[in-house]
Enzyme design. Structure first.
Site, PDB file in Angstrom:
ATOM      1  N   ASP A  40       2.395  24.636  -4.479  1.00  0.00           N
ATOM      2  CA  ASP A  40       1.604  23.404  -4.381  1.00  0.00           C
ATOM      3  C   ASP A  40       0.522  23.617  -3.326  1.00  0.00           C
ATOM      4  O   ASP A  40       0.809  24.045  -2.205  1.00  0.00           O
ATOM      5  CB  ASP A  40       2.507  22.231  -3.997  1.00  0.00           C
ATOM      6  CG  ASP A  40       3.487  21.903  -5.114  1.00  0.00           C
ATOM      7  OD1 ASP A  40       3.128  22.090  -6.294  1.00  0.00           O
ATOM      8  OD2 ASP A  40       4.619  21.484  -4.817  1.00  0.00           O
TER       9      ASP A  40
ATOM     10  N   THR B 172       3.433  32.725 -15.826  1.00  0.00           N
ATOM     11  CA  THR B 172       4.142  31.473 -15.583  1.00  0.00           C
ATOM     12  C   THR B 172       3.453  30.357 -16.361  1.00  0.00           C
ATOM     13  O   THR B 172       2.306  30.486 -16.782  1.00  0.00           O
ATOM     14  CB  THR B 172       4.190  31.078 -14.088  1.00  0.00           C
ATOM     15  OG1 THR B 172       2.928  30.540 -13.700  1.00  0.00           O
ATOM     16  CG2 THR B 172       4.579  32.239 -13.198  1.00  0.00           C
ATOM     17  N   ARG B 173       4.178  29.262 -16.487  1.00  0.00           N
ATOM     18  CA  ARG B 173       3.637  28.127 -17.225  1.00  0.00           C
ATOM     19  C   ARG B 173       2.409  27.551 -16.522  1.00  0.00           C
ATOM     20  O   ARG B 173       1.415  27.216 -17.131  1.00  0.00           O
ATOM     21  CB  ARG B 173       4.731  27.051 -17.371  1.00  0.00           C
ATOM     22  CG  ARG B 173       4.463  26.090 -18.500  1.00  0.00           C
ATOM     23  CD  ARG B 173       5.709  25.395 -18.904  1.00  0.00           C
ATOM     24  NE  ARG B 173       6.257  24.585 -17.812  1.00  0.00           N
ATOM     25  CZ  ARG B 173       7.106  23.605 -17.996  1.00  0.00           C
ATOM     26  NH1 ARG B 173       7.517  23.316 -19.210  1.00  0.00           N
ATOM     27  NH2 ARG B 173       7.568  22.920 -16.984  1.00  0.00           N
TER      28      ARG B 173
HETATM   29  C1  LIG Z   1       2.371  24.253  -9.163  1.00  0.00           C
HETATM   30  S1  LIG Z   1       4.072  24.343  -9.539  1.00  0.00           S
HETATM   31  C2  LIG Z   1       4.236  26.041 -10.100  1.00  0.00           C
HETATM   32  C3  LIG Z   1       5.539  26.253 -10.851  1.00  0.00           C
HETATM   33  C4  LIG Z   1       5.820  27.694 -11.311  1.00  0.00           C
HETATM   34  N1  LIG Z   1       5.968  28.591 -10.158  1.00  0.00           N
HETATM   35  C5  LIG Z   1       4.716  28.209 -12.229  1.00  0.00           C
HETATM   36  O1  LIG Z   1       3.918  29.063 -11.778  1.00  0.00           O
HETATM   37  O2  LIG Z   1       4.683  27.770 -13.382  1.00  0.00           O
HETATM   38  C6  LIG Z   1       4.801  24.369  -7.915  1.00  0.00           C
HETATM   39  C7  LIG Z   1       6.322  24.258  -7.947  1.00  0.00           C
HETATM   40  O3  LIG Z   1       6.849  24.568  -6.658  1.00  0.00           O
HETATM   41  C8  LIG Z   1       7.906  23.681  -6.369  1.00  0.00           C
HETATM   42  N2  LIG Z   1       8.015  23.650  -4.908  1.00  0.00           N
HETATM   43  C9  LIG Z   1       7.096  23.164  -4.033  1.00  0.00           C
HETATM   44  N3  LIG Z   1       7.515  23.333  -2.770  1.00  0.00           N
HETATM   45  C10 LIG Z   1       8.724  23.943  -2.845  1.00  0.00           C
HETATM   46  C11 LIG Z   1       9.679  24.363  -1.884  1.00  0.00           C
HETATM   47  N4  LIG Z   1       9.456  24.203  -0.571  1.00  0.00           N
HETATM   48  N5  LIG Z   1      10.823  24.937  -2.320  1.00  0.00           N
HETATM   49  C12 LIG Z   1      11.052  25.113  -3.633  1.00  0.00           C
HETATM   50  N6  LIG Z   1      10.183  24.750  -4.607  1.00  0.00           N
HETATM   51  C13 LIG Z   1       9.040  24.160  -4.211  1.00  0.00           C
HETATM   52  C14 LIG Z   1       7.480  22.379  -6.994  1.00  0.00           C
HETATM   53  O4  LIG Z   1       8.596  21.537  -7.214  1.00  0.00           O
HETATM   54  C15 LIG Z   1       6.848  22.881  -8.308  1.00  0.00           C
HETATM   55  O5  LIG Z   1       7.837  23.014  -9.304  1.00  0.00           O
END
Ligand SMILES: C[S@@+](CC[C@H](N)C(=O)[O-])C[C@H]1O[C@@H](n2cnc3c(N)ncnc32)[C@H](O)[C@@H]1O
Length: 155
Positions: free
Chosen positions: A56, A126-127
């Site tokens: 994020d 990744t998605r």
């Molecule tokens: C922009 S999405 C990307 C998801 C995946 N990695 C992709 O590339 O399709 C960011 C993901 O990171 C997760 N996330 C954010 N901060 C996190 C943390 N501190 N620990 C674990 N997951 C986290 C969010 O819940 C979200 O699912």
């Protein structure tokens, strides 16, 4: 808190409807909470590779402390990686890309070649990456290699 990612993973490794009961691959461990907490509990130098795929971006400057790539988190990540281990970081967000470049340039724990502009071989798609590419955004892909632990770090 991070249910979406866990559900998405389970949908790939167990049959439809078997999320609660189907056996998981023996070498898989799941952590359904903040990954930063997990990293702080792991033993030192226990990982060969770590993926941070499209974290994020927290684009507002006042939220910069929440970014995963952060000087404080670099120390946390460096502790759990073996010397020579690779930390893969991908981001499509211009603010986060500039921030990551700055943070990586200002540290001494990792060797960091310039980022790639196309996904390097061996990196899983990744998605989120597919959405970013479809929207015309250009991801950057960093590999940060853990340097040998120095006496300063162990002091
Ligand atoms: C922009 S999405 C990307 C998801 C995946 N990695 C992709 O590339 O399709 C960011 C993901 O990171 C997760 N996330 C954010 N901060 C996190 C943390 N501190 N620990 C674990 N997951 C986290 C969010 O819940 C979200 O699912």
């Amino acid at each position: 808190m991070f249910e979406n990612g866990i559900c998405s993973l389970l949908s790939r490794v167990v049959p439809e409807g078997g999320e609660a009961t189907a056996p998981l691959p023996g070498n898989l461990r799941l952590w359904d909470d903040d990954a930063r907490v997990l990293l702080r509990t792991l033993p030192a130098a226990c990982l060969d590779r770590l993926f941070l795929m499209f974290p994020d971006p927290w684009p507002k400057a006042r939220h910069a402390k929440r970014r995963f790539v952060h000087p404080e988190m670099l120390k946390v990540v460096a502790r759990v990686l073996k010397p020579g281990a690779e930390w893969r970081i991908a981001s499509d967000d211009p603010t986060y890309q500039a921030w990551t470049a700055d943070v990586l340039a200002a540290q001494t724990l990792f060797d960091v070649p310039p980022p790639a502009t196309t996904r390097p071989e061996g990196w899983p798609p990744t998605r989120y990456e597919a959405k970013a590419l479809a929207a015309g955004r250009g991801p950057l892909y960093w590999s940060a290699y853990r340097r040998q632990v120095t006496a300063d770090e162990t002091a």
